[in-house]
Write a protein that holds these residues in place. Structure first.
Motif, PDB file in Angstrom:
ATOM      1  N   GLY A  36       0.779  -1.237   0.000  1.00  0.00           N
ATOM      2  CA  GLY A  36       0.000   0.000   0.000  1.00  0.00           C
ATOM      3  C   GLY A  36       0.809   1.285   0.000  1.00  0.00           C
ATOM      4  O   GLY A  36       0.243   2.365  -0.172  1.00  0.00           O
ATOM      5  N   ALA A  37       2.123   1.174   0.176  1.00  0.00           N
ATOM      6  CA  ALA A  37       2.928   2.397   0.173  1.00  0.00           C
ATOM      7  C   ALA A  37       2.963   3.002  -1.235  1.00  0.00           C
ATOM      8  O   ALA A  37       2.980   2.279  -2.235  1.00  0.00           O
ATOM      9  N   THR A  38       2.954   4.320  -1.303  1.00  0.00           N
ATOM     10  CA  THR A  38       3.086   5.024  -2.575  1.00  0.00           C
ATOM     11  C   THR A  38       4.172   6.077  -2.426  1.00  0.00           C
ATOM     12  O   THR A  38       4.588   6.400  -1.304  1.00  0.00           O
ATOM     13  N   ALA A  39       4.614   6.600  -3.557  1.00  0.00           N
ATOM     14  CA  ALA A  39       5.629   7.653  -3.492  1.00  0.00           C
ATOM     15  C   ALA A  39       5.113   8.796  -2.614  1.00  0.00           C
ATOM     16  O   ALA A  39       5.844   9.372  -1.810  1.00  0.00           O
ATOM     17  N   ARG A  40       3.826   9.090  -2.771  1.00  0.00           N
ATOM     18  CA  ARG A  40       3.234  10.176  -2.004  1.00  0.00           C
ATOM     19  C   ARG A  40       3.229   9.870  -0.496  1.00  0.00           C
ATOM     20  O   ARG A  40       3.608  10.708   0.316  1.00  0.00           O
ATOM     21  N   SER A  41       2.812   8.652  -0.133  1.00  0.00           N
ATOM     22  CA  SER A  41       2.710   8.341   1.302  1.00  0.00           C
ATOM     23  C   SER A  41       4.086   8.249   1.957  1.00  0.00           C
ATOM     24  O   SER A  41       4.257   8.650   3.110  1.00  0.00           O
ATOM     25  N   VAL A  42       5.055   7.733   1.218  1.00  0.00           N
ATOM     26  CA  VAL A  42       6.392   7.631   1.797  1.00  0.00           C
ATOM     27  C   VAL A  42       6.993   9.032   1.951  1.00  0.00           C
ATOM     28  O   VAL A  42       7.619   9.354   2.972  1.00  0.00           O
ATOM     29  N   ARG A  43       6.764   9.862   0.950  1.00  0.00           N
ATOM     30  CA  ARG A  43       7.267  11.239   1.028  1.00  0.00           C
ATOM     31  C   ARG A  43       6.632  11.965   2.212  1.00  0.00           C
ATOM     32  O   ARG A  43       7.313  12.633   2.989  1.00  0.00           O
ATOM     33  N   ALA A  44       5.336  11.797   2.361  1.00  0.00           N
ATOM     34  CA  ALA A  44       4.638  12.466   3.467  1.00  0.00           C
ATOM     35  C   ALA A  44       5.147  11.985   4.819  1.00  0.00           C
ATOM     36  O   ALA A  44       5.227  12.753   5.778  1.00  0.00           O
ATOM     37  N   ALA A  45       5.495  10.703   4.882  1.00  0.00           N
ATOM     38  CA  ALA A  45       5.954  10.136   6.147  1.00  0.00           C
ATOM     39  C   ALA A  45       7.350  10.629   6.519  1.00  0.00           C
ATOM     40  O   ALA A  45       7.664  10.767   7.707  1.00  0.00           O
ATOM     41  N   LEU A  46       8.184  10.885   5.514  1.00  0.00           N
ATOM     42  CA  LEU A  46       9.598  11.140   5.805  1.00  0.00           C
ATOM     43  C   LEU A  46      10.012  12.607   5.715  1.00  0.00           C
ATOM     44  O   LEU A  46      10.911  13.054   6.435  1.00  0.00           O
ATOM     45  N   ARG A  47       9.404  13.344   4.811  1.00  0.00           N
ATOM     46  CA  ARG A  47       9.884  14.703   4.548  1.00  0.00           C
ATOM     47  C   ARG A  47       9.813  15.571   5.802  1.00  0.00           C
ATOM     48  O   ARG A  47       8.803  15.606   6.479  1.00  0.00           O
ATOM     49  N   GLY A  48      10.927  16.228   6.068  1.00  0.00           N
ATOM     50  CA  GLY A  48      11.000  17.114   7.236  1.00  0.00           C
ATOM     51  C   GLY A  48      11.300  16.386   8.535  1.00  0.00           C
ATOM     52  O   GLY A  48      11.487  17.024   9.567  1.00  0.00           O
ATOM     53  N   ARG A  49      11.338  15.052   8.476  1.00  0.00           N
ATOM     54  CA  ARG A  49      11.660  14.274   9.676  1.00  0.00           C
ATOM     55  C   ARG A  49      13.059  13.692   9.542  1.00  0.00           C
ATOM     56  O   ARG A  49      13.770  13.967   8.582  1.00  0.00           O
ATOM     57  N   SER A  50      13.426  12.853  10.524  1.00  0.00           N
ATOM     58  CA  SER A  50      14.731  12.195  10.493  1.00  0.00           C
ATOM     59  C   SER A  50      14.563  10.741  10.928  1.00  0.00           C
ATOM     60  O   SER A  50      13.612  10.407  11.622  1.00  0.00           O
ATOM     61  N   PHE A  51      15.523   9.922  10.510  1.00  0.00           N
ATOM     62  CA  PHE A  51      15.584   8.582  11.095  1.00  0.00           C
ATOM     63  C   PHE A  51      16.151   8.739  12.506  1.00  0.00           C
ATOM     64  O   PHE A  51      17.078   9.514  12.730  1.00  0.00           O
ATOM     65  N   VAL A  52      15.564   8.009  13.436  1.00  0.00           N
ATOM     66  CA  VAL A  52      16.028   8.124  14.824  1.00  0.00           C
ATOM     67  C   VAL A  52      16.738   6.855  15.304  1.00  0.00           C
ATOM     68  O   VAL A  52      17.344   6.856  16.381  1.00  0.00           O
ATOM     69  N   GLY A  53      16.656   5.783  14.526  1.00  0.00           N
ATOM     70  CA  GLY A  53      17.336   4.569  14.951  1.00  0.00           C
ATOM     71  C   GLY A  53      17.161   3.475  13.918  1.00  0.00           C
ATOM     72  O   GLY A  53      16.299   3.560  13.044  1.00  0.00           O
ATOM     73  N   THR A  54      18.007   2.463  14.028  1.00  0.00           N
ATOM     74  CA  THR A  54      17.944   1.343  13.084  1.00  0.00           C
ATOM     75  C   THR A  54      17.731   0.045  13.851  1.00  0.00           C
ATOM     76  O   THR A  54      18.246  -0.134  14.951  1.00  0.00           O
ATOM     77  N   ARG A  55      16.956  -0.842  13.262  1.00  0.00           N
ATOM     78  CA  ARG A  55      16.748  -2.169  13.837  1.00  0.00           C
ATOM     79  C   ARG A  55      16.761  -3.177  12.704  1.00  0.00           C
ATOM     80  O   ARG A  55      16.637  -2.809  11.543  1.00  0.00           O
ATOM     81  N   ARG A  56      16.930  -4.445  13.082  1.00  0.00           N
ATOM     82  CA  ARG A  56      16.895  -5.507  12.084  1.00  0.00           C
ATOM     83  C   ARG A  56      16.209  -6.719  12.681  1.00  0.00           C
ATOM     84  O   ARG A  56      16.479  -7.099  13.818  1.00  0.00           O
ATOM     85  N   ILE A  57      15.282  -7.289  11.945  1.00  0.00           N
ATOM     86  CA  ILE A  57      14.698  -8.577  12.329  1.00  0.00           C
ATOM     87  C   ILE A  57      14.892  -9.490  11.135  1.00  0.00           C
ATOM     88  O   ILE A  57      14.315  -9.259  10.063  1.00  0.00           O
TER      89      ILE A  57
END
Length: 261
Positions: A36-57
């Motif tokens: 369900g992700a789209t270029a628009r939804s991913v952009r909206a989720a990330l723009r102006g924010r930052s990654f705060v941490g990384t995890r791996r499963i």
DNA sequence: ATTGTGGCCTGCCCGC
DNA sequence: TGCGGGCAGGCCACAA
């Protein structure tokens, strides 16, 4: 291909992308965005924010995002690479082209500081998603307990190799690691999981964790004892006999007919 | 629910 | 030298 060790290297590389404000997101390949992700939804989720941490499963890399934004989930398939600021997490990938072509960049996060995080994937078998359902993955193979592994193998009639590779039950074991682990443990990959005795399970538990640790130490999934011989006409490096080759659990499988029983 | 199968993707390698 | 057909395997949809 990226298995758990490679994704862990990617995670370490992705640490350098943490705490850098995101300017834009390029998602030129809509097919690469999943669930369900789209270029628009991913952009909206990330723009102006930052990654705060990384995890791996297992083989899933998770980048948590500031604010109440959904986590970014990255799957690398078998030919995906992570590149941050032009630096690749892995130099050499088996079964994937090592050429550099920006045409293979399927997803890019650009930071305000001018750097970027990219996924380069010739075969497009990887994927990007938002807010991945972490419950669809079993415990991580690097830290799975002996009890958990015994329960995972349980009463299943499926070949032990198929069970080890079932990401919903045990996250992170791919085809190459499975062959290496079964070879080290001396277990025939075709055996029904429920037929293993406690000594077999103990061997598998030891070698799952040890093999992955070895690969992390030595630089990736291409450094196993079996893997250099895992080719047509290959001989068991322990017994010198011809390795068997067949489809097990739908995957090409090599094993030694002498010491894997 | 469990298990098995087929298909997707595309670069590469082999044989002709 | 070019070309076509397999092949690689993570993941998912689907069938029994």
């Amino acid at each position: 291909m990226p298995e758990l060790p490679e994704v862990e290297f990617y995670r370490l590389l992705a640490e350098s992308a943490v705490d850098r404000p995101i300017k834009t997101v390029d998602a030129p390949d809509a097919w690469y965005l999943k669930r369900g992700a789209t270029a628009r939804s991913v952009r909206a989720a990330l723009r102006g924010r930052s990654f705060v941490g990384t995890r791996r499963i297992g083989k899933l890399l998770l980048l948590d995002v500031s604010g109440d934004a959904p986590t970014l989930g990255l799957h690398f398939g078998m030919s995906g690479r992570l590149i941050v600021d032009g630096v690749a997490g892995i130099d050499d990938l088996r079964y994937a082209s090592n050429r550099e072509l920006t045409a293979w960049d399927r997803f890019r996060v650009r930071f305000e500081d001018g750097g970027d995080l990219r996924m380069r994937d010739p075969r497009r078998l990887g994927a990007v998603e938002l807010d991945p359902d972490e419950s669809r993955l079993g415990p991580d193979a690097l830290t799975v307990s002996a009890g958990e592994l015994a329960r995972i193998l349980g009463t299943s009639t499926a070949p032990v190799k198929a069970r080890l590779m079932d990401q919903a039950r045990l996250a992170g074991v791919g085809n190459l690691i499975a062959d290496e682990v079964l070879w080290r443990a001396g277990v025939d990959p075709r055996r029904p999981a429920r037929d293993l005795d406690s000594a077999d399970v103990k061997q598998l538990h030891k070698h799952v964790r040890r093999t992955i640790k070895d690969f992390l130490t030595h630089g990736g999934s291409h450094t196993g004892d079996l893997l250099p011989h895992r080719v047509t006409g290959g001989l068991c490096p322990k017994d010198g006999v011809a390795l068997q080759r067949a489809q097990v659990g739908g995957r090409t499988t090599y094993w030694c007919p002498t010491h894997q029983t």
